[in-house]
Design an enzyme around this catalytic site. Sequence first.
Site, PDB file in Angstrom:
ATOM      1  N   HIS A  73      29.349 -43.971   2.050  1.00  0.00           N
ATOM      2  CA  HIS A  73      28.387 -44.899   2.646  1.00  0.00           C
ATOM      3  C   HIS A  73      29.048 -46.216   3.043  1.00  0.00           C
ATOM      4  O   HIS A  73      28.602 -46.866   3.996  1.00  0.00           O
ATOM      5  CB  HIS A  73      27.225 -45.138   1.687  1.00  0.00           C
ATOM      6  CG  HIS A  73      26.265 -43.987   1.626  1.00  0.00           C
ATOM      7  ND1 HIS A  73      24.976 -44.065   2.099  1.00  0.00           N
ATOM      8  CD2 HIS A  73      26.412 -42.712   1.165  1.00  0.00           C
ATOM      9  CE1 HIS A  73      24.370 -42.897   1.933  1.00  0.00           C
ATOM     10  NE2 HIS A  73      25.227 -42.069   1.361  1.00  0.00           N
ATOM     11  N   SER A  96      31.929 -53.694   2.277  1.00  0.00           N
ATOM     12  CA  SER A  96      30.757 -54.483   2.673  1.00  0.00           C
ATOM     13  C   SER A  96      29.487 -54.063   1.947  1.00  0.00           C
ATOM     14  O   SER A  96      28.606 -54.889   1.697  1.00  0.00           O
ATOM     15  CB  SER A  96      30.541 -54.393   4.191  1.00  0.00           C
ATOM     16  OG  SER A  96      30.181 -53.085   4.596  1.00  0.00           O
ATOM     17  N   ASP A 222      23.414 -27.918  -5.782  1.00  0.00           N
ATOM     18  CA  ASP A 222      23.738 -26.540  -6.157  1.00  0.00           C
ATOM     19  C   ASP A 222      23.567 -26.400  -7.662  1.00  0.00           C
ATOM     20  O   ASP A 222      23.218 -27.367  -8.350  1.00  0.00           O
ATOM     21  CB  ASP A 222      25.133 -26.113  -5.669  1.00  0.00           C
ATOM     22  CG  ASP A 222      26.296 -26.742  -6.432  1.00  0.00           C
ATOM     23  OD1 ASP A 222      26.083 -27.321  -7.515  1.00  0.00           O
ATOM     24  OD2 ASP A 222      27.440 -26.650  -5.949  1.00  0.00           O
ATOM     25  N   THR A 224      25.762 -25.856  -9.958  1.00  0.00           N
ATOM     26  CA  THR A 224      26.903 -26.262 -10.788  1.00  0.00           C
ATOM     27  C   THR A 224      27.364 -27.667 -10.402  1.00  0.00           C
ATOM     28  O   THR A 224      28.511 -27.871  -9.996  1.00  0.00           O
ATOM     29  CB  THR A 224      28.081 -25.273 -10.640  1.00  0.00           C
ATOM     30  OG1 THR A 224      28.441 -25.198  -9.237  1.00  0.00           O
ATOM     31  CG2 THR A 224      27.711 -23.897 -11.144  1.00  0.00           C
TER      32      THR A 224
END
Length: 363
Positions: A73, A96, A222, A224
Amino acid sequence: MVSKFFTSLVSLAAVLGANASLTRRVACPDGRHTATNAACCALFPLRDDLQANLFDGGKCNAEAHESLRLTFHDAIAISPALEAQGKFGGGGADGSITIFSHIETGFHPNIGLDEVVEKQRPFLQRHNIGVADFIQFAGALGASNCAGAPQLSAFVGRKDATRPAPDGLVPEPFHTPDQIFARIADASSGEFDEILTVWLLTAHTIAAANDVDPTVPGSPFDSTPEIFDSQFFLETQLKGTAFTGRGPVQGEVQSPLRGEFRLQSDFAIARDQRTACEWQSFVNNQTKVQQMFQFVFHDLSILGQNIDDLVDCTEVIPIPRPLTTRTHFPAGMSDRDIEQACLETPFPTLPTDPGPRTGVAPV
C-alpha cells in the site's frame, strides 16, 4: 522476455552468492554481529525488537500479515501517468503512508491499516532508521516468520516522503482486472504486466480481509494463512458456495469454505484468460511461489527510489523455515469442485484432506 530476464537474474544471484564468503565484513557496534556494510548494522537490534515484541517471538501472526500488506500500500502509490500530466503522482516506497497516516489511512483501500501503522510506530521511534526503509524491512521480516516464504530483500537508504501520496492509486478489490492491470503497470512504468500482477498476488497466501466486511475481521483468503504456500492459488479456483459474514458486500464474492473470504478481484484474475494459466501454474509449485514473489517484491520495494543509492541488507532477514506440507484439496472437495479457466494445461492431481468439510478460523 520475462522468463529470460528472470533466468539471468537468478544466474547473477548465484554468482554473487558464491562470492559472498569473499566479501570483507565489518563488525557492528553491538559486538554480536557483522555485516557486509556498516549501514546494515542498525537493522540487527530492530530485527530483534520486532521479532520479540511485534511478531510474538517470531510468529506468522496478524501483525506479520499486515506488515507485509503495508509494504504494497505504501509502494504502489506512485503514478508516472499523473506526473506526465503535471500533477504530483506520489513517491512509491517512500514511507508516506506512515508519515502522513492521518491522511493516507483514510483513503478507502487503506482503511484498517492505521492499526498496524500505530503498532509499528514505537519501534520506528526507538530505532535509527528511515520510515520508508522501516516499512519495507518490517514487511520482509514479518513474512520470514511464515514457513515456506522466500527470503525477501531488504534495502536501506530510501528517501522519505515530504508530502502525502494522492488518493486513488491503491487498487480496490471491486476493481476489474483491466483496472488493476492498468494501475500496476502505471506504478511500475510498465515493468509489471498481467503476469507479474499474478506474482504480486502471491502475498495473499498469508493475507486476510479485515475491513472489506468489518463484521468478520481476520477472515483469511485460504485455509493455511500461517504458511506461505500455493493453497491460495488452488482455493481461489474452487466453486464458491456462500458468503462469509453479512455478505455480499462490495468487493466480495462467494467462497468455498466457511470462514474463508474471497475477494472479487482474486476471483476475476484467476479466471481471466490473460492470467488463468499463470494462476494455475502456481498450484503445487512451491519453488515458483517462492521465486516469483521474491523477484517481484524486490522491485515493488524500491518503486520511486534509485537502487544505486541503496544498500542491500537482505542478509539481516532470516531464511524462513521450509514448507513441510503439500497443496491439497480441503476435506470434502476434489477436482470436481474446480472452476478451471486455463484450457491449455490439465489441472494438477492433488490429494484431499480426510474428514468432513470444515471451515477456517480468522487470523
